[in-house]
Each structure stands twice: as structure tokens, then as C-alpha cells.
Enzyme design. Structure first.
Site, PDB file in Angstrom:
ATOM      1  N   ILE A 149       0.745  -1.295   0.039  1.00  0.00           N
ATOM      2  CA  ILE A 149       0.011  -0.168  -0.195  1.00  0.00           C
ATOM      3  C   ILE A 149       0.868   1.143   0.054  1.00  0.00           C
ATOM      4  O   ILE A 149       1.829   1.173   0.557  1.00  0.00           O
ATOM      5  CB  ILE A 149      -0.847  -0.019   1.206  1.00  0.00           C
ATOM      6  CG1 ILE A 149      -1.656  -1.203   1.328  1.00  0.00           C
ATOM      7  CG2 ILE A 149      -1.795   1.257   1.126  1.00  0.00           C
ATOM      8  CD1 ILE A 149      -2.235  -1.541   2.553  1.00  0.00           C
ATOM      9  N   CYS A 150       0.505   2.407  -0.776  1.00  0.00           N
ATOM     10  CA  CYS A 150       1.033   3.632  -0.782  1.00  0.00           C
ATOM     11  C   CYS A 150       0.363   4.541   0.132  1.00  0.00           C
ATOM     12  O   CYS A 150      -0.604   5.219  -0.843  1.00  0.00           O
ATOM     13  CB  CYS A 150       1.385   3.895  -2.244  1.00  0.00           C
ATOM     14  SG  CYS A 150       2.265   5.464  -2.210  1.00  0.00           S
ATOM     15  N   LEU A 151       0.290   4.730   1.325  1.00  0.00           N
ATOM     16  CA  LEU A 151      -0.506   5.764   1.956  1.00  0.00           C
ATOM     17  C   LEU A 151       0.790   6.561   2.867  1.00  0.00           C
ATOM     18  O   LEU A 151       1.215   5.803   3.776  1.00  0.00           O
ATOM     19  CB  LEU A 151      -1.439   4.748   2.652  1.00  0.00           C
ATOM     20  CG  LEU A 151      -2.421   5.678   3.510  1.00  0.00           C
ATOM     21  CD1 LEU A 151      -3.326   6.619   2.825  1.00  0.00           C
ATOM     22  CD2 LEU A 151      -3.319   4.900   4.242  1.00  0.00           C
TER      23      LEU A 151
END
Lengths: 199, 490
Positions: free
Chosen positions: A91-93
Site C-alpha cells: 500500500i502507498c499511503l
């Protein structure tokens, strides 16, 4: 495991279990082992999005230095989303990286992930293929994401045409998941998808 | 101590020839000392005169102590002016790149608004403690109220959690950017608080080391020397893309961006070019081989010198290594080899042809860039050959060491000119078509022709007349200066 981390997770675990979101079946956290180093999360696809009706499982690993460092979270359920890898579930968060704050909790993380499903950020992509489709061919992206929700997250059946294409490639002898990935990548063009798998 | 400073200053005047006025007798003494001490530095050609040299740049080397003192002076000045704590002043300067006037103006206009924008306080004072024994929301343990601390935003956490928070951040190299632990609170933690809370002295040292690095990096007039293990900090009057040579480790670099000096190309352009070269170099290397056939007798020739004016060892044909054309046509006015000829009909071609053309254009510039880089390496051997030959001659009583110095000067100048020439290619690559590019390429061609002439003569120094060689040196340097004067952005 460090004392603070364990203390925190126990506390947070109670917090999530008691929260309103759990009673509304929006988010869920389960223990995987007794040491509190690994948890399993689940979020419901937000309404009025391509993920509606789906249940997405998450792998949550708690680092030794928690809560001073963020938990490591990734999707176990396969998902078609610009900020989540369609291959690994990474995930890119921002809050899982440099924007993490020690006072944040698992509940905030899960709610933020739910918000990410509702509002993708294609300019900061994790999966370049998906992000490109999101930006350049959004209707196809929406159909693909909905189709994946149905295929992997138990979402409602919707798109006959796409299902038939997967079946037709399956009949050609391709693995179902690989066929779905190839079709999704090639905007559901069967010929190009087959070429992509053969090359 | 003062002796140390003096030595540094006089050393500095060697580098930039601008510092000492040479009026006081003390300066004279130093100069004389310097004259006898630095015999080899006589060869240093990088002493541009102040008046009309486009590469002229004033700078001085500082030791860590001097730099610290300088920063502390600036911090103190702001403290007194704004009546804030030193830690606060430090943060303000760091966050606003040491623009003191701007900080004072904005602070006086709206102190709290400015501090909020600078992430040094929050809009409202938070209070997250409930009851006489509140719970710390990070570790979930209840403590008496006096165990809780916080910064200007009012978010309170227990001392142990702050300590752990700072430890984790410092381990990751974060010091001046440590934020409050509360959710979505961007307020920064200042040095005094960190040092008060931190229990491990080792980490306190680490904190001050890393934060010093941040302070220097944010300062527009200070730069760490990029040399390996070099602790020198260069101080300049202004932040410009000019050449700095560190006297301690001999590294030379661009003051603004810290990478190898790149005139006439600008910092962002050279960065784009270098990234591009990194990405595409495989193809380029494959295409530009190390050997070529003589265009007349087709014997295979390996290039073993830096000069691009080639003479076939078999048929004695003079040709240009780059374009394989007759060297005669490289006279001066007709020197076209450095100019890329674009397909005039390109806009009407297909995407495929356009891509091929783009690659061709890039390869054209890349080959020349790479070729001059290689020539520079090869000419290093020429320089060492000259040194050995000179020693032999002096031993055989053929003139004195001083008599032959002009040869080393010629080799050093050749290096300098070719270096600039190398960096004209990225500049030309990114230039838009038009009369300015035509002028640039004309001057580039002129410089290239003279550099090759000089290289030819330096390689044949022993059979070249001294006057002829020195004349050639003068011409080449003039061409270099002219190009830089017209195109180096100041």
C-alpha cells in the site's frame, strides 16, 4: 516484544472491538497469534465505489518499536486500485510511512484505508499500470475494479461481459488469475491479453 | 588561533585571488611565505582575475568550529531582535533558509500567524489530559500529571514516550523535523525540549551532529565540501552555480548544486542530462565503440590519445575522430562537427521515425560528451609523460625545471578548456532551436577546433615551438572565455 507495543495493541484491540464501526460491519481486527505481533484486519468496500459490497482482508504486522513506528499493512485480498499493488498488495499511503504519528491507532489506519478506497491518488501510485488506466481510461478502470471486487472480495456479480472474457481465456488453457491480470492490464482486449501472456 | 586563520585566508587568496589587498606588510610577509611554500601551485590556472572573468567567484573554506560560530551569531542576532528562545530562532532560520529580514518582517506583522505557518505553534492550545492521573495516549499507562510534557501545541504525553519517540526519529536521521506525536499535528519539537528529555548522551551527540548538517544544508551561503571524508565547509557571498575548489581535499564542484562543475550548463539541466545518460548509457556505449576504421585506407585505428585530430599511421590521412571527415575542413569557419543537423521535416514524420530521430540526436551529443570525457582521461597520461620527460631533460642539463614549466601549463590549460568543452554538449542538447543556438554552436565549434589544435601541439610538445604553443594556449583560453561570457548564466 516491547512492553509499550503490547500494552498498546491490547488496548487498541479492545477499542476497535467496541467501536461503532465494528457494529456496523465496517472494520474488523482479529488476533493471529498470542504475541500481538501479527493481526488480521478487514475493511468493507465503501458505498458508491467500485469496491462496494466487498470485504478486504489485511495483513497487519506490529514492529518492535510500535507505536513510534507505523504498523506494516498490506492487502491480502487482491484488489485493483492505483495506490495498492495488484501483485503484492503493498500500500502507498502517507500515514503508513512518514506521516505516521505515535498517537494514531489501528482504528485510524483502517479508516484511512477505507477512505483511500473511496478516493484514490493516481498521482502517487503504487501500481503504475492501474494508475495509468485510472487516469486515461476511467470507465474501464471502474469496471475492472468492480470485477475484481466480485472475483476476490465477494462483491456482487455485475459485469457479464468481463466474466465471459475471463472464462474464454480460461478455456484457452490460461490460469484464471493470470488471465484476469492480463485482460485488466490490456483494457480487456482478448487478443492483446493472450499475446501478453504468451510473450 | 589567529595564526591559523591567517594561513587559511592567505591560502584562500590562492584559490580566488580576491581576498588579500596586499597592502599591509603582514600580508606581504604571508605572500612571500606562500611563494616559497607552494611551488607546485604555480601551475594552478584557476586564478581568474576579478575584472571580467565570467567564472570569478568569492569563497572561503571554514572549519566546523568556524561554521558553528557563524551560525550561532546569526541565531543570537535573531533572538535579540525577536525576543524568542535560541531553539525557536534556530528553527525559524532553518525553515526559512536563513532569510533574516524576511523572518523579522513576517514575525512583526503577525507573530502567532507566522509561528503557526512555520509549524512552531498551533492555532489552539490542546489539552488532552483528563483527571489527576491521566492516561498517556501513546503507551496507555496512567501517570501523575507532572510526568507529562509537551510542546507549544499543548498535546501532552509521558516523558518515556517522548524519549522513545526521539530515539526512533534520531535513529532514522530525523532531528530538526521531529514533529509532535499527536495525530495530524505538524508542530515541530525544538532542540531545548529534545535535549531535556533524551536520556542517552550518545543520542544527544547524534542529535547535535545531524541537526548541524540540517542547518548547513538549509543555509544558502554555506556548503559542505562533497569530497570524501572532507569536513570543510565552503562559505560564499552568494549562492551561485560557480566553481569551488577545496584546498584541503582538492575536490572541485559547483557551489549551488554540489556536483562536478558544469559551466556553461545550468544545475537543473546537467542533472537532467546525467540522469538521461545513466538511463540510456547502455545503448550509447554499444553504439560508440572504442575503435574506428581509417576512412581512406580502412585500417583499424585505436584511439590512444586525447586529441580528436587523427592521423592514420598507415596512409597518413588526417581526419576527425568524431565525424571521420577530412581534418582540413575542420579549419575554423567550416568546423561543423560539433553541430547536430536536425531533420527539417521531422514534424511530419511518424512517431516511430520521431523516436529514432530523438535517439539519434541524443546519441550525437552523448558521443561527443563521452568522447571528451575519455580524451580528458587520456590527456592525463600525456601530462605525466611530460613530467617524466622534463625530469629527464633537466637531468641531462637540457635547460632547467623552470624552462620547461610552460609544457605543464599547456597541459593544465588543455584540461581546463576541454572540460568546459565537454560541458557545452549537454547545454546544446537542451537548447531550443534559434539564432542563440546558432551562435552557441558557432562558438562551441570555434572552441572545439582550438582545443584540438592545442591537444595536437601538446602531444607533440617537443617538436613544437614554444612561442607557437603559447600562442595556441592563449587562443584556446580566449575562445573558452568568450563562450562563457556569452552563455554562462550569472
Amino acid at each position: 516484544m516491547a512492553n509499550i507495543a503490547e500494552q498498546r495493541i491490547k488496548r487498541e484491540f479492545k477499542e476497535v472491538v467496541k467501536s461503532d464501526e465494528v457494529s456496523a460491519f465496517n472494520i474488523k481486527v482479529e488476533l493471529v497469534n498470542d504475541t500481538f505481533t501479527e493481526l488480521r484486519g478487514e475493511i468493507a468496500g465503501p458505498p458508491d465505489t467500485a469496491y462496494e459490497g466487498g470485504k478486504f482482508k489485511l495483513e497487519i504486522k506490529i514492529p518492535e518499536t510500535y507505536p513510534f513506528n507505523p504498523p506494516q499493512v498490506k492487502f491480502v485480498t487482491k484488489i485493483w486500485h492505483p495506490n495498492i499493488s495488484s501483485v503484492t498488495g503493498a500500500i502507498c499511503l502517507d500515514i503508513l510511512k512518514d506521516q505516521w504519528a505515535a498517537a494514531m491507532t489501528l482504528r485510524t489506519v483502517l479508516l484511512s484505508l477505507q477512505a483511500l478506497l473511496a478516493a484514490a491518488e493516481p498521482d502517487d501510485p503504487q501500481d503504475a499500470v492501474v494508475a495509468q488506466q485510472f487516469k486515461e481510461n476511467n470507465p474501464i478502470f471502474q469496471r475492472t475494479a468492480r470485477h475484481w471486487t466480485c472475483a476476490y472480495a465477494g462483491g456482487p456479480k455485475s459485469d457479464k461481459e468481463l466474466e465471459e472474457k475471463v472464462v474464454s481465456m480460461k478455456n484457452m488453457g490460461f490460469d484464471e488469475h493470470k488471465a484476469r491480470v492480463a485482460l485488466s492490464t490490456k483494457d480487456w482486449d482478448v487478443t492483446r491479453a493472450a499475446e501478453y501472456l504468451i510473450s | 588561533m589567529s595564526g591559523d586563520v591567517n594561513r587559511q585566508l592567505s591560502h584562500m587568496s590562492e584559490a580566488s585571488s580576491c581576498y588579500s589587498d596586499g597592502n599591509s606588510s603582514e600580508d606581504m610577509d604571508e605572500d612571500i611565505d606562500q611563494y616559497y611554500m607552494d611551488t607546485t601551485d604555480d601551475l594552478d590556472l584557476d586564478c581568474p582575475s576579478k575584472t571580467d572573468d565570467p567564472e570569478y567567484f568569492e569563497y572561503e573554506p571554514l572549519q566546523v568550529m568556524d561554521a558553528e560560530r557563524l551560525l550561532n551569531e546569526e541565531i543570537e542576532a535573531l533572538c535579540t531582535k525577536l525576543k524568542v528562545s535560541p531553539s525557536m530562532a534556530k528553527m525559524l532560520l532553518l525553515r526559512h533558509n536563513w532569510q533574516k529580514e524576511e523572518i523579522i518582517e513576517n514575525y512583526q506583522k503577525d507573530p502567532s500567524g507566522f509561528l503557526i505557518d512555520s509549524h512552531l505553534t498551533s492555532r489552539r492550545k490542546h489539552d488532552n489530559l483528563i483527571g489527576p492521573r491521566p492516561m498517556c495516549s501513546v503507551c496507555c499507562v496512567n501517570y501523575p500529571r507532572d510526568r507529562f510534557h509537551g510542546v507549544t501545541c499543548g498535546h501532552m504525553f509521558c516523558q518515556d514516550c517522548w524519549d522513545m519517540h526521539f530515539q526512533t526519529q534520531i535513529q532514522d536521521g530525523i532531528t530538526t523535523a521531529i514533529e509532535c506525536m499527536a495525530k495530524e499535528c505538524p508542530v515541530l519539537v525544538t532542540e531545548d525540549f529534545v535535549c531535556e528529555v533524551l536520556t542517552q548522551p550518545k543520542l544527544r551527540d547524534k542529535y547535535s551532529k545531524f541537526s548541524f548538517n540540517d542547518l548547513i544544508k538549509s543555509h544558502p551561503k554555506l556548503r559542505f565540501c562533497p569530497g570524501v571524508d572532507c569536513a570543510v565547509i565552503i562559505k560564499a557571498k552568494e549562492s551561485k552555480a560557480k566553481k569551488v575548489e577545496c584546498q584541503t581535499c582538492k575536490a572541485s564542484f559547483c557551489f549551488r548544486c554540489g556536483i562536478s562543475y558544469h559551466a556553461p550548463t545550468e544545475c537543473d539541466v546537467i542533472k537532467r542530462w546525467l540522469t538521461k545518460c545513466e538511463d540510456d548509457s547502455e545503448t550509447a556505449n554499444y553504439i560508440s565503440a572504442h575503435t574506428k576504421d581509417c576512412p581512406r585506407c580502412h585500417v583499424c585505428i585505436e584511439k590512444n590519445g586525447g586529441c580528436n585530430h587523427m592521423q592514420c599511421p598507415e596512409c597518413k590521412y588526417d581526419f576527425c575522430w568524431m565525424c571521420l571527415g577530412d581534418w582540413k575542413s575542420h579549419g575554423s569557419e567550416y568546423y561543423e562537427c560539433s553541430r547536430y543537423k536536425e531533420n527539417p521535416n521531422i514534424a511530419n514524420e511518424s512517431v516511430h521515425v520521431q523516436a529514432r530521430e530523438a535517439l539519434k540526436k541524443y546519441l550525437f551529443y552523448y558521443e561527443r560528451w563521452e568522447n571528451h570525457a575519455k580524451s580528458l582521461q587520456l590527456e592525463e597520461t600525456t601530462t605525466s609523460k611530460i613530467t617524466t620527460r622534463t625530469q629527464e631533460k633537466v637531468m641531462n642539463n637540457q635547460g632547467t625545471w623552470i624552462d620547461w614549466q610552460y609544457l605543464l601549463r599547456a597541459a593544465a590549460l588543455l584540461k581546463k578548456c576541454r572540460y568546459t568543452l565537454q560541458y557545452t554538449y549537454p547545454y546544446a542538447y537542451y537548447m531550443d532551436k534559434g539564432s542563440r543556438k546558432v551562435l552557441f554552436e558557432y562558438q562551441q565549434a570555434q572552441l572545439e577546433a582550438e582545443v584540438e589544435n592545442l591537444s595536437w601541439k601538446v602531444e607533440r610538445a617537443e617538436i613544437t615551438d614554444r612561442g607557437d604553443l603559447e600562442n595556441q594556449m592563449d587562443v584556446a583560453e580566449k575562445r573558452r572565455q568568450t563562450l562563457l561570457k556569452d552563455f554562462l548564466e550569472v
